[in-house]
Design a protein around this motif. Structure first.
Motif, PDB file in Angstrom:
ATOM      1  N   LYS A 174       3.870   1.017 -24.956  1.00 48.52           N
ATOM      2  CA  LYS A 174       2.720   1.807 -24.484  1.00 48.52           C
ATOM      3  C   LYS A 174       1.506   1.697 -25.408  1.00 48.52           C
ATOM      4  N   GLY A 175       1.734   1.548 -26.698  1.00 48.82           N
ATOM      5  CA  GLY A 175       0.605   1.459 -27.624  1.00 48.82           C
ATOM      6  C   GLY A 175      -0.078   0.097 -27.609  1.00 48.82           C
ATOM      7  N   GLN A 176       0.422  -0.803 -26.801  1.00 48.55           N
ATOM      8  CA  GLN A 176      -0.054  -2.194 -26.823  1.00 48.55           C
ATOM      9  C   GLN A 176      -0.826  -2.546 -25.554  1.00 48.55           C
ATOM     10  N   ALA A 177      -1.642  -1.590 -25.059  1.00 52.38           N
ATOM     11  CA  ALA A 177      -2.355  -1.837 -23.803  1.00 52.38           C
ATOM     12  C   ALA A 177      -3.223  -3.093 -23.905  1.00 52.38           C
ATOM     13  N   ASP A 178      -3.885  -3.266 -25.059  1.00 54.00           N
ATOM     14  CA  ASP A 178      -4.791  -4.413 -25.187  1.00 54.00           C
ATOM     15  C   ASP A 178      -4.025  -5.726 -25.279  1.00 54.00           C
ATOM     16  N   ALA A 179      -2.763  -5.668 -25.626  1.00 50.68           N
ATOM     17  CA  ALA A 179      -1.932  -6.888 -25.657  1.00 50.68           C
ATOM     18  C   ALA A 179      -1.044  -6.935 -24.413  1.00 50.68           C
ATOM     19  N   ASN A 180      -1.573  -6.362 -23.317  1.00 52.34           N
ATOM     20  CA  ASN A 180      -0.831  -6.336 -22.047  1.00 52.34           C
ATOM     21  C   ASN A 180       0.561  -5.745 -22.231  1.00 52.34           C
ATOM     22  N   PHE A 181       0.610  -4.653 -23.003  1.00 55.97           N
ATOM     23  CA  PHE A 181       1.829  -3.846 -23.159  1.00 55.97           C
ATOM     24  C   PHE A 181       2.991  -4.626 -23.773  1.00 55.97           C
ATOM     25  N   GLY A 182       2.627  -5.587 -24.623  1.00 56.49           N
ATOM     26  CA  GLY A 182       3.686  -6.329 -25.322  1.00 56.49           C
ATOM     27  C   GLY A 182       4.235  -7.500 -24.528  1.00 56.49           C
ATOM     28  N   THR A 183       3.502  -7.915 -23.487  1.00 58.11           N
ATOM     29  CA  THR A 183       3.927  -9.064 -22.696  1.00 58.11           C
ATOM     30  C   THR A 183       3.865 -10.337 -23.534  1.00 58.11           C
ATOM     31  N   VAL A 184       4.856 -11.190 -23.421  1.00 55.73           N
ATOM     32  CA  VAL A 184       4.771 -12.511 -24.044  1.00 55.73           C
ATOM     33  C   VAL A 184       4.898 -13.576 -22.959  1.00 55.73           C
ATOM     34  N   GLU A 185       4.452 -14.780 -23.292  1.00 51.16           N
ATOM     35  CA  GLU A 185       4.511 -15.857 -22.311  1.00 51.16           C
ATOM     36  C   GLU A 185       5.955 -16.086 -21.865  1.00 51.16           C
ATOM     37  N   GLY A 186       6.141 -16.189 -20.580  1.00 51.50           N
ATOM     38  CA  GLY A 186       7.486 -16.409 -20.057  1.00 51.50           C
ATOM     39  C   GLY A 186       8.157 -15.134 -19.577  1.00 51.50           C
ATOM     40  N   ASP A 187       7.520 -13.961 -19.802  1.00 53.66           N
ATOM     41  CA  ASP A 187       8.092 -12.734 -19.230  1.00 53.66           C
ATOM     42  C   ASP A 187       8.120 -12.827 -17.707  1.00 53.66           C
ATOM     43  N   THR A 188       7.131 -13.511 -17.131  1.00 50.87           N
ATOM     44  CA  THR A 188       7.119 -13.755 -15.689  1.00 50.87           C
ATOM     45  C   THR A 188       7.031 -15.264 -15.482  1.00 50.87           C
ATOM     46  N   ILE A 189       7.903 -15.767 -14.629  1.00 49.31           N
ATOM     47  CA  ILE A 189       7.885 -17.206 -14.376  1.00 49.31           C
ATOM     48  C   ILE A 189       7.775 -17.491 -12.882  1.00 49.31           C
ATOM     49  N   GLY A 190       7.336 -18.713 -12.582  1.00 47.74           N
ATOM     50  CA  GLY A 190       7.430 -19.246 -11.237  1.00 47.74           C
ATOM     51  C   GLY A 190       8.510 -20.310 -11.235  1.00 47.74           C
ATOM     52  N   LEU A 191       8.951 -20.697 -10.046  1.00 46.78           N
ATOM     53  CA  LEU A 191      10.007 -21.701  -9.931  1.00 46.78           C
ATOM     54  C   LEU A 191       9.639 -22.750  -8.900  1.00 46.78           C
ATOM     55  N   ARG A 192       9.890 -24.009  -9.232  1.00 47.11           N
ATOM     56  CA  ARG A 192       9.867 -25.076  -8.234  1.00 47.11           C
ATOM     57  C   ARG A 192      11.308 -25.297  -7.810  1.00 47.11           C
ATOM     58  N   ILE A 193      11.566 -25.248  -6.523  1.00 44.12           N
ATOM     59  CA  ILE A 193      12.929 -25.369  -6.000  1.00 44.12           C
ATOM     60  C   ILE A 193      12.934 -26.532  -5.016  1.00 44.12           C
ATOM     61  N   ALA A 194      13.840 -27.492  -5.220  1.00 43.52           N
ATOM     62  CA  ALA A 194      13.903 -28.643  -4.307  1.00 43.52           C
ATOM     63  C   ALA A 194      15.314 -29.209  -4.304  1.00 43.52           C
ATOM     64  N   ALA A 195      15.666 -29.868  -3.199  1.00 40.32           N
ATOM     65  CA  ALA A 195      16.921 -30.618  -3.192  1.00 40.32           C
ATOM     66  C   ALA A 195      16.788 -31.747  -4.209  1.00 40.32           C
ATOM     67  N   ASP A 196      17.900 -32.145  -4.811  1.00 38.96           N
ATOM     68  CA  ASP A 196      17.859 -33.220  -5.812  1.00 38.96           C
ATOM     69  C   ASP A 196      17.110 -34.422  -5.261  1.00 38.96           C
ATOM     70  N   GLY A 197      16.168 -34.936  -6.017  1.00 40.36           N
ATOM     71  CA  GLY A 197      15.462 -36.153  -5.644  1.00 40.36           C
ATOM     72  C   GLY A 197      14.337 -35.960  -4.640  1.00 40.36           C
ATOM     73  N   ALA A 198      14.183 -34.758  -4.099  1.00 42.36           N
ATOM     74  CA  ALA A 198      13.134 -34.522  -3.091  1.00 42.36           C
ATOM     75  C   ALA A 198      11.758 -34.531  -3.754  1.00 42.36           C
ATOM     76  N   GLY A 199      10.780 -35.044  -3.036  1.00 46.31           N
ATOM     77  CA  GLY A 199       9.418 -35.085  -3.560  1.00 46.31           C
ATOM     78  C   GLY A 199       8.700 -33.751  -3.350  1.00 46.31           C
ATOM     79  N   GLN A 200       7.430 -33.766  -3.777  1.00 46.87           N
ATOM     80  CA  GLN A 200       6.630 -32.530  -3.744  1.00 46.87           C
ATOM     81  C   GLN A 200       6.512 -31.951  -2.336  1.00 46.87           C
ATOM     82  N   GLU A 201       6.472 -32.824  -1.327  1.00 44.15           N
ATOM     83  CA  GLU A 201       6.277 -32.331   0.040  1.00 44.15           C
ATOM     84  C   GLU A 201       7.523 -31.624   0.572  1.00 44.15           C
ATOM     85  N   ARG A 202       8.617 -31.709  -0.189  1.00 46.97           N
ATOM     86  CA  ARG A 202       9.826 -30.973   0.217  1.00 46.97           C
ATOM     87  C   ARG A 202      10.216 -29.939  -0.842  1.00 46.97           C
ATOM     88  N   ALA A 203       9.266 -29.606  -1.698  1.00 47.34           N
ATOM     89  CA  ALA A 203       9.531 -28.600  -2.736  1.00 47.34           C
ATOM     90  C   ALA A 203       8.963 -27.249  -2.324  1.00 47.34           C
TER      91      ALA A 203
END
Ligand code: MLT
Ligand code: MN
Length: 313
Positions: A174-203
């Motif tokens: 709570k005391g770390q509002a200016d540091a986004n409440f203690g957030t560090v890189e990687g606390d939230t991630i995105g994912l690319r999900i694809a069948a093995d070997g599939a290209g971008q158009e199937r991701a």
């Protein structure tokens, strides 16, 4: 690859248990144009038999009951499950609490960032998933790797990447509002999900929480078969305007859909097969079919995710 949206709502679901604002009331009353929605999760499979779940929502038991592909086969062994692995995108309650539903000593592989694994390790209730039965693996960032279940590779390749966001509400310093409440890189991630070997158009890119779109993210998702993106709020201050809370989308680590800095504008030049909003908050007017907000996102080429929506890539 088959993908199914198990839950298209944000934390709390739609309607949220204690919300009596007009949208929640309308869906509770069963009004036309409103679909109830469970909390944030999708599932994917390369072979239709072995499935990975992405985020384990508190509604997981109900989601499995609504999804035959996630249930034991009628002529299968006495105890088994098609769910072979679970991947987490952050430590929010709506993404981890459902792990508790997966107790009963059924083997699967659990993947999360080191930070999220630390949170799970610090909360002894998650020991109902004995690490000897459910191994916990740290997700590497920015490197494709093959998802594995207890019987070997699932035929799915995923890549995890940090996105702008915020540490889970219950972990805020709570005391770390200016540091986004203690957030560090990687606390939230995105994912690319694809069948093995599939290209971008199937991701499929699955990004249920994201606070900002930058050039690196645009480059990454360019040409994707499908983008599932954070649709928490339509306007940053809609919770306040609805009189149900003080927090803005930004305060919660979520980028608004509308407005000059929002996701419609941010992705307006994106080339992608399909673009779908997920993790939709109970106050978001896109939840009303035919509303001005819903028409605006559809006109911009977006779909409003719903529970049971299926995508084939
Ligand atoms: C979020 O997405 O911001 C969280 O799920 C909020 C919550 O924990 O209720
Ligand atoms: Mn959430």
């Amino acid at each position: 690859m088959k993908i199914r949206i198990l839950g298209s709502a944000a934390g709390g679901g739609f309607p949220q248990w204690n919300c009596n604002a007009p949208l929640s009331r309308a869906v509770r009353e069963g009004r036309e144009g409103f679909l109830p929605r469970t909390q944030s999760s999708i599932t994917a499979s390369a072979d239709g038999a072995n499935w990975a779940i992405f985020n384990a929502s508190p509604d997981l038991r109900q989601q499995i009951a609504a999804s035959p592909m996630l249930q034991p086969r009628s002529r299968g062994p006495l105890r088994h499950s098609p769910i072979k692995s679970v991947v987490l995108t952050n430590a929010d309650v709506d993404h981890i609490a459902g792990l508790i539903n997966l107790r009963e000593r059924e083997p699967f592989t659990l993947y999360a960032s080191t930070r999220v694994l630390t949170t799970l390790a610090a909360n002894s209730i998650f020991n109902v998933l004995d690490p000897a039965v459910v191994p916990r693996r740290a997700l590497p960032f920015n490197r494709p790797f093959a998802l594995e279940g207890p019987d070997g590779a699932l035929g799915l390749t995923i890549e995890a990447f940090p996105v702008a966001g915020k540490v889970a509400l219950f972990l805020e310093e709570k005391g770390q509002a200016d540091a986004n409440f203690g957030t560090v890189e990687g606390d939230t991630i995105g994912l690319r999900i694809a069948a093995d070997g599939a290209g971008q158009e199937r991701a499929c890119y699955y990004i249920p929480g994201c606070a900002a779109i930058d050039g690196a993210l645009l480059d990454r998702v360019h040409g994707a078969g499908c983008l599932m993106f954070d649709g928490t709020v339509f306007t940053d201050n809609e919770m306040r305007e609805a009189g149900v809370g003080e927090k803005t989308g930004a305060r919660m680590g979520h980028l608004e859909i509308s407005g000059p800095g929002g996701s419609l504008a941010g992705f307006q030049h994106l080339r992608a097969g399909r673009r779908i909003f997920v993790h939709i908050n109970t106050t978001n007017p896109i939840l009303e079919a035919g509303s001005a907000a819903e028409r605006q996102v559809k006109a911009a080429g977006w779909e409003v995710g719903f529970d049971g929506m299926e995508i084939e890539l």
